[in-house]
Write an enzyme that holds these catalytic residues in place. Structure first.
Site, short mmCIF file in Angstrom:
data_model
loop_
_atom_site.label_atom_id
_atom_site.label_comp_id
_atom_site.label_asym_id
_atom_site.label_seq_id
_atom_site.Cartn_x
_atom_site.Cartn_y
_atom_site.Cartn_z
N THR A 239 0.70 -0.62 -0.05
CA THR A 239 0.08 -0.04 0.10
C THR A 239 1.09 1.26 -0.11
O THR A 239 2.20 1.11 -0.36
CB THR A 239 -1.01 -0.46 1.16
OG1 THR A 239 -1.80 0.64 0.87
CG2 THR A 239 -0.57 -0.03 2.90
N LYS B 9 3.41 1.57 -3.80
CA LYS B 9 2.48 0.76 -5.30
C LYS B 9 2.78 0.80 -6.30
O LYS B 9 2.95 0.47 -7.41
CB LYS B 9 1.08 1.23 -5.44
CG LYS B 9 0.34 1.23 -3.65
CD LYS B 9 -1.58 1.28 -3.77
CE LYS B 9 -1.73 0.04 -4.45
NZ LYS B 9 -3.54 0.16 -4.93
N ASP C 232 -7.05 -3.84 -8.10
CA ASP C 232 -7.66 -2.99 -7.36
C ASP C 232 -8.96 -3.22 -8.60
O ASP C 232 -9.88 -3.05 -8.17
CB ASP C 232 -6.96 -1.95 -7.38
CG ASP C 232 -6.35 -1.47 -5.78
OD1 ASP C 232 -6.08 -2.39 -5.20
OD2 ASP C 232 -5.58 -1.04 -6.12
N ALA D 96 -5.94 5.26 -8.05
CA ALA D 96 -6.96 4.37 -8.45
C ALA D 96 -8.06 5.04 -9.63
O ALA D 96 -8.60 3.48 -10.37
CB ALA D 96 -7.70 5.38 -6.80
#
Ligand code: ATR
Length: 279
Positions: free
Chosen positions: A67, A71, A108, A138
């Site tokens: 994390t 990443k 993800d 993201a």
């Protein structure tokens, strides 16, 4: 007695790592399925990341989640990188292979899609364009996954437009970049609307987004999960749109790693949600 070295170990590496919900999630699954194994949070400073990763397999680790802030940096350390992790430019799941190689993947995007499939089973990604707010890490995982499941077009808007433009270059012609001034028309005929920015998170401002032009068939989702119902989701639900919160993405992205390290594919259900929320 079982030797410690025979008990599968995995964990999450970040800096800091105390905020991570992954230990609660994996710990819950290990207990639920009565499996031998441990999942450990590890605070590792960037300059120590590679050394720690090369040591963990000898200590009995089968892999790890990665994390913030590691990443992206992990891609220059890993020996084998999946295509999707390379395209996204980040990895969150590592497998320590028997040949000593570190295999890096990004789950993800598949977690994002699994969350929508589970909570909005009638959602059809091919039914119209997808509007994606944000162009950070993201967003890259979300856009890759949306393209993979067949959205006809991804409409991107970001505070810093060059970041969105660079995503268009990486992801190809299906991505169209908009300005915030045109966000109303951008969302008008979309089948999917996703917030990938940190706006709406507890302690941050809400998204400056007017939903008046959103069509009612559009699925609205947020990757923010604190609070579970962001202002975006509250407003969309009030208008009659189907909404899905972001907690399920966190839970589903963890499934492939857990299965690989501990040998059983865990379910994501309400009990899982409650266990993580209670932690
Ligand atoms: P992550 O990896 O979680 O996506 P990130 O790479 O820092 O984190 O990206 C955060 C996203 O939230 C970006 O799209 C960011 O916009 P910028 O690229 O312009 O920075 C967006 N974001 C964060 N704070 C914002 C704010 N106050 N207003 C608008 N967008 C914001």
């Amino acid at each position: 007695m079982t030797e410690l070295s025979q008990i599968p170990l995995a964990g999450v590496i970040g800096y800091p790592v105390a905020h991570s919900r992954s230990p609660a999630l994996h710990g819950y699954w290990l207990k639920r399925y009565d499996l031998k194994g441990h999942y450990i949070p590890m605070a590792v400073e960037p300059q120590n990341l590679e050394r720690v990763l090369r040591t963990l397999p000898d200590l009995g680790f089968f892999g790890a989640n990665i994390t913030l802030p590691h990443k992206e940096a992990i891609l220059s350390i890993a020996d084998v990188i999946t295509d999707r992790a390379a395209l996204i430019g980040a990895a969150n799941t590592l497998i320590f292979r028997k040949d000593g190689k570190i295999h890096a993947d990004n789950t993800d995007g598949s977690g994002f899609i699994a969350n929508l499939r589970q909570n909005a089973p009638y959602w059809d990604p091919a039914a119209g364009p997808a509007a994606v707010l944000g162009a950070g890490g993201a967003a890259r995982a979300v856009v890759a996954a949306l393209i993979e499941v067949g959205v006809p077009e991804v409409r991107l808007v970001n505070r810093t437009r060059p970041r969105a433009e660079s995503m268009r270059q990486d992801f190809g012609a299906k991505v169209v970049v908009y300005d915030w001034t045109h966000v109303g028309e951008m969302i008008e005929d979309c089948a999917t609307l996703v917030n990938t920015t940190s706006l709406g998170m507890t302690g941050k401002a809400d998204l400056p987004l007017n939903l008046d032009r959103l069509n009612q068939a559009c699925l609205v989702t947020d990757i923010v999960y604190t609070p579970l119902k962001t202002q975006l989701l509250i407003e969309a639900e009030d208008r009659g749109n189907t909404v899905v919160d972001g907690l399920g993405m966190l839970l589903h992205q963890a499934v492939p790693g857990f299965e690989r390290w501990f040998g059983l594919r865990p379910v994501v259900d309400d009990a899982t949600r409650q266990a993580v929320l209670a932690a």
